[in-house]
Design a protein around this motif. Structure first.
Motif, PDB file in Angstrom:
ATOM      1  N   THR A   6       0.853  -1.163  -0.146  1.00 27.81           N
ATOM      2  CA  THR A   6       0.203  -0.040   0.007  1.00 27.81           C
ATOM      3  C   THR A   6       0.773   1.292  -0.004  1.00 27.81           C
ATOM      4  OG1 THR A   6      -1.640  -1.108   1.217  1.00 27.81           O
ATOM      5  CG2 THR A   6      -1.878   1.363   1.334  1.00 27.81           C
ATOM      6  N   GLY A   7       0.267   2.153  -0.854  1.00 23.10           N
ATOM      7  CA  GLY A   7       1.189   3.281  -0.972  1.00 23.10           C
ATOM      8  C   GLY A   7       2.736   3.318  -1.552  1.00 23.10           C
ATOM      9  N   GLN A   8       3.256   2.299  -1.812  1.00 19.46           N
ATOM     10  CA  GLN A   8       4.549   2.181  -2.342  1.00 19.46           C
ATOM     11  C   GLN A   8       4.636   2.654  -3.779  1.00 19.46           C
ATOM     12  OE1 GLN A   8       6.591  -1.478  -1.727  1.00 19.46           O
ATOM     13  NE2 GLN A   8       8.412  -0.880  -2.540  1.00 19.46           N
ATOM     14  N   ASP A   9       5.663   3.337  -4.174  1.00 23.01           N
ATOM     15  CA  ASP A   9       5.971   3.508  -5.632  1.00 23.01           C
ATOM     16  C   ASP A   9       6.177   2.183  -6.496  1.00 23.01           C
ATOM     17  OD1 ASP A   9       5.793   6.252  -5.088  1.00 23.01           O
ATOM     18  OD2 ASP A   9       7.987   6.426  -5.062  1.00 23.01           O
ATOM     19  N   LEU A  10       5.457   2.291  -7.418  1.00 24.06           N
ATOM     20  CA  LEU A  10       5.647   1.128  -8.585  1.00 24.06           C
ATOM     21  C   LEU A  10       7.131   0.937  -9.034  1.00 24.06           C
ATOM     22  CD1 LEU A  10       4.463  -1.499  -9.902  1.00 24.06           C
ATOM     23  CD2 LEU A  10       3.730   0.169 -11.491  1.00 24.06           C
ATOM     24  N   VAL A  11       7.690  -0.113  -8.989  1.00 25.66           N
ATOM     25  CA  VAL A  11       9.075  -0.311  -9.541  1.00 25.66           C
ATOM     26  C   VAL A  11       8.648  -1.057 -10.692  1.00 25.66           C
ATOM     27  CG1 VAL A  11      11.282  -1.244  -9.475  1.00 25.66           C
ATOM     28  CG2 VAL A  11      10.353  -0.039  -7.450  1.00 25.66           C
ATOM     29  N   ALA A  12       8.308  -0.841 -11.899  1.00 21.92           N
ATOM     30  CA  ALA A  12       7.675  -1.627 -12.857  1.00 21.92           C
ATOM     31  C   ALA A  12       8.575  -2.769 -13.313  1.00 21.92           C
ATOM     32  CB  ALA A  12       7.574  -0.542 -14.351  1.00 21.92           C
ATOM     33  N   THR A  13       9.960  -2.683 -13.303  1.00 21.48           N
ATOM     34  CA  THR A  13      10.829  -3.640 -13.785  1.00 21.48           C
ATOM     35  C   THR A  13      10.398  -4.976 -12.790  1.00 21.48           C
ATOM     36  OG1 THR A  13      12.359  -3.178 -12.147  1.00 21.48           O
ATOM     37  CG2 THR A  13      12.383  -2.345 -14.543  1.00 21.48           C
ATOM     38  N   THR A  14       9.966  -5.087 -11.756  1.00 24.19           N
ATOM     39  CA  THR A  14       9.700  -6.248 -10.911  1.00 24.19           C
ATOM     40  C   THR A  14       8.503  -6.764 -10.999  1.00 24.19           C
ATOM     41  OG1 THR A  14       8.760  -4.924  -8.995  1.00 24.19           O
ATOM     42  CG2 THR A  14      10.939  -5.254  -8.760  1.00 24.19           C
ATOM     43  N   LEU A  15       7.493  -5.980 -11.355  1.00 23.97           N
ATOM     44  CA  LEU A  15       6.196  -6.562 -11.888  1.00 23.97           C
ATOM     45  C   LEU A  15       6.358  -7.192 -13.574  1.00 23.97           C
ATOM     46  CD1 LEU A  15       3.250  -6.987 -12.313  1.00 23.97           C
ATOM     47  CD2 LEU A  15       2.801  -4.700 -12.764  1.00 23.97           C
ATOM     48  N   VAL A  16       7.211  -6.375 -14.379  1.00 25.09           N
ATOM     49  CA  VAL A  16       7.519  -7.048 -15.564  1.00 25.09           C
ATOM     50  C   VAL A  16       8.220  -8.401 -15.601  1.00 25.09           C
ATOM     51  CG1 VAL A  16       8.640  -6.759 -17.591  1.00 25.09           C
ATOM     52  CG2 VAL A  16       7.259  -4.855 -16.789  1.00 25.09           C
ATOM     53  N   ARG A  17       9.190  -8.284 -14.568  1.00 23.00           N
ATOM     54  CA  ARG A  17       9.950  -9.644 -14.433  1.00 23.00           C
ATOM     55  C   ARG A  17       9.064 -10.983 -13.958  1.00 23.00           C
ATOM     56  NH1 ARG A  17      13.481  -8.170 -10.552  1.00 23.00           N
ATOM     57  NH2 ARG A  17      14.517  -6.991 -11.851  1.00 23.00           N
ATOM     58  N   ALA A  18       8.201 -10.382 -13.001  1.00 22.30           N
ATOM     59  CA  ALA A  18       7.109 -11.576 -12.371  1.00 22.30           C
ATOM     60  C   ALA A  18       6.088 -11.868 -13.435  1.00 22.30           C
ATOM     61  CB  ALA A  18       6.494 -11.183 -11.257  1.00 22.30           C
ATOM     62  N   LEU A  19       5.662 -11.012 -14.260  1.00 23.77           N
ATOM     63  CA  LEU A  19       4.858 -11.450 -15.417  1.00 23.77           C
ATOM     64  C   LEU A  19       5.516 -12.278 -16.448  1.00 23.77           C
ATOM     65  CD1 LEU A  19       3.082  -7.941 -16.054  1.00 23.77           C
ATOM     66  CD2 LEU A  19       1.999  -9.976 -15.723  1.00 23.77           C
ATOM     67  N   GLY A  20       6.767 -11.843 -17.079  1.00 14.97           N
ATOM     68  CA  GLY A  20       7.714 -12.843 -17.814  1.00 14.97           C
ATOM     69  C   GLY A  20       7.850 -14.020 -17.184  1.00 14.97           C
ATOM     70  N   THR A  21       8.140 -14.303 -15.750  1.00 12.49           N
ATOM     71  CA  THR A  21       8.392 -15.499 -15.417  1.00 12.49           C
ATOM     72  C   THR A  21       7.041 -16.433 -15.346  1.00 12.49           C
ATOM     73  OG1 THR A  21      10.125 -14.739 -13.958  1.00 12.49           O
ATOM     74  CG2 THR A  21       9.084 -16.775 -13.215  1.00 12.49           C
ATOM     75  N   TRP A  22       5.938 -16.002 -14.871  1.00  7.54           N
ATOM     76  CA  TRP A  22       4.824 -16.836 -15.014  1.00  7.54           C
ATOM     77  C   TRP A  22       3.776 -16.714 -16.026  1.00  7.54           C
ATOM     78  CZ3 TRP A  22       5.144 -20.212 -11.460  1.00  7.54           C
ATOM     79  CH2 TRP A  22       6.243 -19.980 -10.363  1.00  7.54           C
ATOM     80  N   SER A  23       4.155 -15.748 -16.954  1.00 11.42           N
ATOM     81  CA  SER A  23       3.094 -15.651 -18.261  1.00 11.42           C
ATOM     82  C   SER A  23       4.002 -15.785 -19.452  1.00 11.42           C
ATOM     83  CB  SER A  23       2.114 -14.413 -18.106  1.00 11.42           C
ATOM     84  OG  SER A  23       1.387 -14.694 -16.695  1.00 11.42           O
ATOM     85  N   GLY A  24       5.300 -15.789 -19.597  1.00 11.59           N
ATOM     86  CA  GLY A  24       5.985 -15.736 -20.610  1.00 11.59           C
ATOM     87  C   GLY A  24       6.172 -14.370 -21.121  1.00 11.59           C
ATOM     88  N   GLN A  25       6.623 -14.375 -22.379  1.00  7.33           N
ATOM     89  CA  GLN A  25       6.724 -13.089 -23.029  1.00  7.33           C
ATOM     90  C   GLN A  25       5.437 -12.510 -23.584  1.00  7.33           C
ATOM     91  OE1 GLN A  25       9.810 -11.231 -22.726  1.00  7.33           O
ATOM     92  NE2 GLN A  25      10.274 -12.996 -21.472  1.00  7.33           N
ATOM     93  N   PRO A  26       5.459 -11.082 -23.431  1.00  2.65           N
ATOM     94  CA  PRO A  26       4.110 -10.607 -23.984  1.00  2.65           C
ATOM     95  C   PRO A  26       3.909 -11.000 -25.648  1.00  2.65           C
ATOM     96  CG  PRO A  26       5.856  -8.869 -23.576  1.00  2.65           C
ATOM     97  CD  PRO A  26       6.345 -10.123 -23.093  1.00  2.65           C
ATOM     98  N   ALA A  27       2.885 -10.912 -25.867  1.00  7.16           N
ATOM     99  CA  ALA A  27       2.382 -11.131 -27.270  1.00  7.16           C
ATOM    100  C   ALA A  27       2.759 -10.066 -28.294  1.00  7.16           C
ATOM    101  CB  ALA A  27       0.851 -11.591 -27.434  1.00  7.16           C
TER     102      ALA A  27
END
Length: 71
Positions: free
Chosen positions: A50-71
């Motif tokens: 809550t209230g933390q600034d988004l570090v987009a690279t951590t989200l993108v890394r998790a998405l890539g790990t669990w969902s593969g590369q974006p289409a």
């Protein structure tokens, strides 16, 4: 992706995965996270406190790990 607070920057960071990842916005009394990336097995792969600034690279890394590369 489960959004508990309406944060456009979270949706924007995950936009490339919209074909593979569903985003659901919900409201709750829970106050310790703004968003969660939940794996298909129900485990949390990423969380935005809550209230933390988004570090987009951590989200993108998790998405890539669990969902593969974006289409």
């Amino acid at each position: 992706m489960l959004e508990l607070v309406d944060r456009a920057e979270v949706r924007d960071a995950a936009a490339a995965w919209t074909g593979r990842v569903n985003t659901v916005t919900a409201r709750t009394d829970r106050v310790d996270v703004d968003a969660l990336l939940i794996r298909p097995d129900g485990c949390v792969a990423w969380a935005l406190p809550t209230g933390q600034d988004l570090v987009a690279t951590t989200l993108v890394r998790a998405l890539g790990t669990w969902s593969g590369q974006p289409a």
